[in-house]
Scaffold this motif. Structure first.
Motif, PDB file in Angstrom:
ATOM      1  N   LEU A  73       0.838  -1.207   0.000  1.00 19.77           N
ATOM      2  CA  LEU A  73       0.000   0.000   0.000  1.00 19.77           C
ATOM      3  C   LEU A  73       0.872   1.256   0.000  1.00 19.77           C
ATOM      4  O   LEU A  73       0.621   2.197  -0.759  1.00 19.77           O
ATOM      5  N   LEU A  74       1.897   1.271   0.835  1.00 25.86           N
ATOM      6  CA  LEU A  74       2.754   2.455   0.924  1.00 25.86           C
ATOM      7  C   LEU A  74       3.479   2.731  -0.391  1.00 25.86           C
ATOM      8  O   LEU A  74       3.697   3.894  -0.748  1.00 25.86           O
ATOM      9  N   GLU A  75       3.847   1.694  -1.125  1.00 24.68           N
ATOM     10  CA  GLU A  75       4.523   1.886  -2.409  1.00 24.68           C
ATOM     11  C   GLU A  75       3.621   2.576  -3.428  1.00 24.68           C
ATOM     12  O   GLU A  75       4.103   3.306  -4.289  1.00 24.68           O
ATOM     13  N   GLN A  76       2.315   2.377  -3.313  1.00 23.91           N
ATOM     14  CA  GLN A  76       1.372   3.032  -4.228  1.00 23.91           C
ATOM     15  C   GLN A  76       1.360   4.546  -4.026  1.00 23.91           C
ATOM     16  O   GLN A  76       0.967   5.287  -4.923  1.00 23.91           O
ATOM     17  N   TYR A  77       1.767   5.015  -2.856  1.00 23.43           N
ATOM     18  CA  TYR A  77       1.746   6.443  -2.532  1.00 23.43           C
ATOM     19  C   TYR A  77       3.134   7.073  -2.529  1.00 23.43           C
ATOM     20  O   TYR A  77       3.326   8.154  -1.995  1.00 23.43           O
ATOM     21  N   ASP A  78       4.105   6.400  -3.104  1.00 27.67           N
ATOM     22  CA  ASP A  78       5.460   6.947  -3.244  1.00 27.67           C
ATOM     23  C   ASP A  78       6.024   7.404  -1.899  1.00 27.67           C
ATOM     24  O   ASP A  78       6.336   8.578  -1.684  1.00 27.67           O
ATOM     25  N   THR A  79       6.109   6.476  -0.967  1.00 30.12           N
ATOM     26  CA  THR A  79       6.622   6.775   0.364  1.00 30.12           C
ATOM     27  C   THR A  79       8.005   6.191   0.560  1.00 30.12           C
ATOM     28  O   THR A  79       8.397   5.246  -0.127  1.00 30.12           O
ATOM     29  N   GLU A  80       8.726   6.761   1.496  1.00 27.84           N
ATOM     30  CA  GLU A  80       9.967   6.166   1.974  1.00 27.84           C
ATOM     31  C   GLU A  80       9.583   5.285   3.149  1.00 27.84           C
ATOM     32  O   GLU A  80       8.866   5.724   4.043  1.00 27.84           O
ATOM     33  N   VAL A  81      10.034   4.030   3.142  1.00 28.98           N
ATOM     34  CA  VAL A  81       9.677   3.087   4.192  1.00 28.98           C
ATOM     35  C   VAL A  81      10.955   2.567   4.830  1.00 28.98           C
ATOM     36  O   VAL A  81      11.888   2.167   4.133  1.00 28.98           O
ATOM     37  N   PHE A  82      10.980   2.578   6.150  1.00 30.13           N
ATOM     38  CA  PHE A  82      12.117   2.069   6.918  1.00 30.13           C
ATOM     39  C   PHE A  82      11.596   0.937   7.798  1.00 30.13           C
ATOM     40  O   PHE A  82      10.630   1.125   8.538  1.00 30.13           O
ATOM     41  N   ILE A  83      12.217  -0.232   7.709  1.00 32.81           N
ATOM     42  CA  ILE A  83      11.747  -1.414   8.432  1.00 32.81           C
ATOM     43  C   ILE A  83      12.864  -1.956   9.308  1.00 32.81           C
ATOM     44  O   ILE A  83      14.001  -2.096   8.861  1.00 32.81           O
ATOM     45  N   ARG A  84      12.520  -2.248  10.558  1.00 33.74           N
ATOM     46  CA  ARG A  84      13.477  -2.812  11.521  1.00 33.74           C
ATOM     47  C   ARG A  84      12.805  -3.931  12.310  1.00 33.74           C
ATOM     48  O   ARG A  84      11.620  -3.853  12.624  1.00 33.74           O
ATOM     49  N   LYS A  85      13.576  -4.935  12.650  1.00 31.85           N
ATOM     50  CA  LYS A  85      13.111  -5.990  13.546  1.00 31.85           C
ATOM     51  C   LYS A  85      13.293  -5.478  14.969  1.00 31.85           C
ATOM     52  O   LYS A  85      14.344  -4.937  15.308  1.00 31.85           O
TER      53      LYS A  85
END
Length: 98
Positions: free
Chosen positions: A72-84
């Motif tokens: 979903l976030l990729e559809q809105y051209d976002t920067e995404v940061f993911i951490r465990k």
């Protein structure tokens, strides 16, 4: 127990309408009509996924649930940061783990 911390933001320049639409799709929205006489809630993606919102743009989800959110976030051209992250008792309760 581990979960996934996700932080996201729209890439600049930000369009306020685009940001508002993303928030509605992700978190849902309460609406009313006829001067508040009729109320309803439109569901968002996170209504169906156990999650914990920390602050604006930062959520914790179960490991494995991040794929639907990222798509979903990729559809809105976002920067995404993911951490465990290591979940504490409150996080596990919010995510329905125990």
């Amino acid at each position: 127990m581990y979960g996934t911390l996700m932080a996201f933001r729209l890439k600049p320049p930000q369009d306020p309408n685009k940001a508002s639409e993303l928030v509605k799709k992700l978190y849902g929205q309460g609406t009313s009509s006829h001067g508040g006489r009729y109320r309803c809630r439109r569901k968002g993606l996170l209504d169906d996924i156990p999650s914990r919102k920390l602050i604006r743009g930062v959520i914790i989800v179960k490991k494995g649930d991040e794929e639907m959110i990222v798509s979903l976030l990729e559809q809105y051209d976002t920067e995404v940061f993911i951490r465990k992250v290591q979940l504490n008792e409150d996080d596990m309760e919010a995510l329905g783990i125990k």
